[in-house]
Design an enzyme around this catalytic site. Structure first.
Site, PDB file in Angstrom:
ATOM      1  N   HIS A 108       0.894  -1.347  -0.147  1.00 22.35           N
ATOM      2  CA  HIS A 108       0.134   0.057   0.093  1.00 22.35           C
ATOM      3  C   HIS A 108       0.701   1.215   0.063  1.00 22.35           C
ATOM      4  O   HIS A 108       0.353   2.327  -0.407  1.00 22.35           O
ATOM      5  CB  HIS A 108      -0.868  -0.151   1.235  1.00 22.35           C
ATOM      6  CG  HIS A 108      -2.006  -0.954   0.972  1.00 22.35           C
ATOM      7  ND1 HIS A 108      -3.078  -0.881   2.004  1.00 22.35           N
ATOM      8  CD2 HIS A 108      -2.414  -1.762   0.160  1.00 22.35           C
ATOM      9  CE1 HIS A 108      -3.814  -1.852   1.548  1.00 22.35           C
ATOM     10  NE2 HIS A 108      -3.570  -2.607   0.403  1.00 22.35           N
ATOM     11  N   HIS A 129      -1.417 -12.425  -2.037  1.00 18.09           N
ATOM     12  CA  HIS A 129      -2.637 -12.500  -1.560  1.00 18.09           C
ATOM     13  C   HIS A 129      -2.900 -14.219  -1.138  1.00 18.09           C
ATOM     14  O   HIS A 129      -3.635 -14.438  -0.334  1.00 18.09           O
ATOM     15  CB  HIS A 129      -3.714 -12.157  -2.508  1.00 18.09           C
ATOM     16  CG  HIS A 129      -4.030 -10.880  -2.685  1.00 18.09           C
ATOM     17  ND1 HIS A 129      -4.257 -10.322  -3.849  1.00 18.09           N
ATOM     18  CD2 HIS A 129      -3.937  -9.903  -1.745  1.00 18.09           C
ATOM     19  CE1 HIS A 129      -4.453  -8.775  -3.884  1.00 18.09           C
ATOM     20  NE2 HIS A 129      -4.096  -8.579  -2.274  1.00 18.09           N
TER      21      HIS A 129
END
Ligand code: HEM
Ligand SMILES: [Ca+2]
Length: 606
Positions: free
Chosen positions: A172, A363
């Site tokens: 992020h 992920h």
């Protein structure tokens, strides 16, 4: 074979311009203290750009640095944050070299092309976008997900949940695609590409100012349930990554990057770094009572960012990329001096292939249930992640913050493979319904929306053979995966990067197959070598050598010790505490950064 592949990487040919161990840099410009002077970068951050460029700058004569020739090279295509930015950059840029601290939006980091790596710029690309693919002929993402990413919660034996959760923070910090989509081939990222804790401090001055107290260098927090938490949003919305399924009184955090609210443990990471900022700021002010709010804030921010860069590059990434590979490609150095190979020709801008394919691979590590772990290592229950997407405030309930913190250290992450927890492939964003979305489907869709070049093209760029038939993928994939791809896709050139890359056998000692490994190595090389404010640099922007070597003691474990009431933890939080060298130990045994080294001699304080 893998070593051979490594040799052929798509490596940046620009060699380091300085020896890594040179001492303090000479400055070419007269020494000007820009602290407190409203900078061009801040002007670019906020709505007062015109005022700044046309009114204030001519008044604030900052210096006579001879940059004019370089400014002509500014790539105006980068300047797309808004129409308002189509201004003569030459004027504003002149002050860039005087900025002692990073701007919030990344502007001015690169003096040659000041917009490089800035929030709201275009992703960079290793291969230009490819709109020649007939998207309608590609297999449905859901079909791919069901066949290639089956739900099978395979737990990792060696790595903790922190190795996943901190990875999300790094992700992020580097990129965030903009919504809605622009035309396919040009996509923008809304955050600074630099590893500058933009997740904590915001990506523009407006947000940065909003989350600051403007007193004593602190970030806004308040005490709830006896602990320090960020302020809550008064009217949270989905735009704040906040779920609609909240209970009365439940809210989300008003912080530098609203993605903090996406899941409980990500929110925890944000809060740890926010508390760490305030802890450092309080200490700095105690040591230097004469420092202004601005000085305390920026110095605390600088130390916090430096710790984060150190943890990311020396503790987290070596697991992902292999320490030896990082040393070999000069992504890190085995050094206790300064590292001065900054290169203004290296563009730190997030690569689309990184943000929308390679780094999403992790992920796979997401655990569906977050364990609440007590002092005695018992799990007193867990949180089902799909129940708490967009509902982070659960971490404030009872002892949850503490027990989830222990969970980061002691719960196993899921393995880095093609298996996924069905919490994210079946129930993500379920919002009270029985089923939700599939994150792998989203990932494949993004790969296609961003018109990323196909897997085969990236293979070639990364030194593998360009496949002429599906079977050629067998050089780095299990036969069963090659077979599955053949059944799903019509043509080997159709295979999506995010799919092909995720099926490759890992480069030994790393968490990625050769193609993703090459993309990630490239990204992180650029992230470091293209960052003028990198913490290991000498010179006016850097630390003293003694301070730098203190920063090098930082660890995420210590940050938990300092900010989560944790008293016992392993030194290396990314590895589970199950080896002789990484046993759970008292926090006092874990090295601390000695902030006494930031005490200024009295003379300069007055
Ligand atoms: C609980 C953990 C996580 C959840 C629930 C999660 C979920 C998501 C979601 C919903 C998106 C946006 C999808 C879209 O609309 O395009 C996303 C993007 C992304 N995630 Fe994750 N993620 C998690 C952990 C991670 C980890 C561990 C990494 C890497 C180490 C990672 C890397 C990324 C990247 C690179 C993007 C795209 C950033 C960009 O837009 O450029 N995520 N994730
Ligand atoms: Ca950033």
């Amino acid at each position: 074979m893998y070593n051979l592949l490594h040799g052929k990487y798509c490596w940046n040919t620009v060699s380091p311009i300085r020896s890594p161990f040179t001492s303090r840099q000479k400055t070419t410009c007269p020494k000007v203290d820009c602290t407190g002077v409203p900078s061009a970068a801040e002007a670019m951050d906020n709505k007062h750009l015109y005022l700044m460029v046309f009114v204030l700058l001519p008044v604030v004569v900052l210096s006579q640095c001879p940059f004019a020739a370089q400014f002509k090279e500014i790539d105006r295509n980068h300047v797309q944050q808004s129409d308002k930015m189509e201004v003569p950059l030459e004027d504003s840029v002149r002050s860039c070299s005087k900025l002692k601290y990073r701007s919030y939006n990344g502007y001015c980091n690169n003096l040659k092309v000041p917009t490089r790596g800035m929030a709201y710029s275009y992703y960079a690309r290793l291969i230009p976008s490819d709109d020649s693919r007939n998207q309608s002929a590609l297999p449905l993402p859901k079909m791919i997900s069901e066949k290639l990413y089956p739900s099978k919660p395979i737990i990792d034996k060696d790595y903790s949940l922190a190795s996943m959760q901190y990875g999300q923070v790094v992700a992020h910090d580097i990129s965030d695609r903009i919504m809605p989509l622009l035309n396919g081939n040009k996509q923008k990222t809304t955050v600074t590409s630099y590893l500058d804790l933009s997740v904590i401090y915001g990506n523009n001055k407006e947000v940065a100012d909003h989350i600051r107290v403007f007193k004593e260098g602190l970030l806004k927090t308040e005490m709830r349930n006896g602990q320090e938490f960020p302020k809550l949003l008064k009217k949270p919305t989905i735009g704040d990554n906040c779920s609609d399924m909240r209970e009365p009184g439940e809210s989300c955090y008003d912080v530098g990057d609203t993605r903090a609210n996406q899941n409980p443990q990500l929110a925890m990471m944000h809060i740890l770094f926010i508390r760490e900022h305030n802890r450092i700021a309080r200490k700095l002010l105690q040591l230097n009572p004469n420092w202004t709010d601005e000085k305390v804030y920026q110095e605390a921010r600088k130390i916090n960012i430096a710790q984060h860069q150190h943890i990311a590059f020396y503790q987290y990434l070596p697991i992902v990329l292999g320490r030896k590979n990082m040393l070999e490609k000069k992504i890190i150095y085995d050094a206790d001096g300064y590292i001065d190979d900054y290169n203004e020709d290296v563009d730190a801008t997030a690569l689309d292939e990184h943000g929308n394919a390679a780094f999403r691979y992790y992920h796979t590590q997401i655990a569906g249930h977050l364990k609440l772990i007590t002092d005695t290592h018992n799990s007193t229950g867990d949180l089902r992640i799909s129940d708490y997407i967009g509902r982070p405030q659960i971490i404030e309930k009872g002892d949850n913050f503490y027990m989830l913190g222990r969970g980061l250290a002691f719960q196993q992450s899921m393995g880095v493979d093609n298996y996924h927890d069905d919490e994210i492939t079946k129930y993500m964003f379920k919002e009270g319904k029985q089923f939700g979305e599939d994150l792998k489907v989203i990932d494949i869709k993004r790969n296609r929306e961003h018109l990323l070049a196909p897997y085969n093209a990236l293979r070639k760029l990364c030194g593998l053979s360009s496949a002429e038939k599906f079977e050629d993928f067998g050089d780095v994939m299990e036969t069963e995966h090659v077979q599955s791809l053949k059944e799903l896709y019509d043509h080997h050139d159709d295979v999506d990067l995010t799919v092909g890359g995720s099926l490759e056998k890992h480069v030994p000692g790393t968490w990625a197959g050769p193609t993703f490994h090459c993309i990630l190595m490239k990204q992180f090389y650029n992230t470091r070598v293209g960052d003028r404010y990198w913490y290991e640099h000498s010179g006016e922007l850097g630390f003293t050598l003694e301070q730098l070597n203190e920063i090098r003691k930082s660890s995420l474990s210590k940050i938990l010790c300092e900010n989560a009431n944790i008293t016992k933890i392993q030194k290396d939080i990314f590895h589970l505490p199950n080896s002789e060298t990484n046993r759970e130990t008292n926090c006092e045994e874990i090295p601390a950064v000695n902030l006494m080294l930031w005490k200024e001699p009295k003379r300069e304080n007055s």
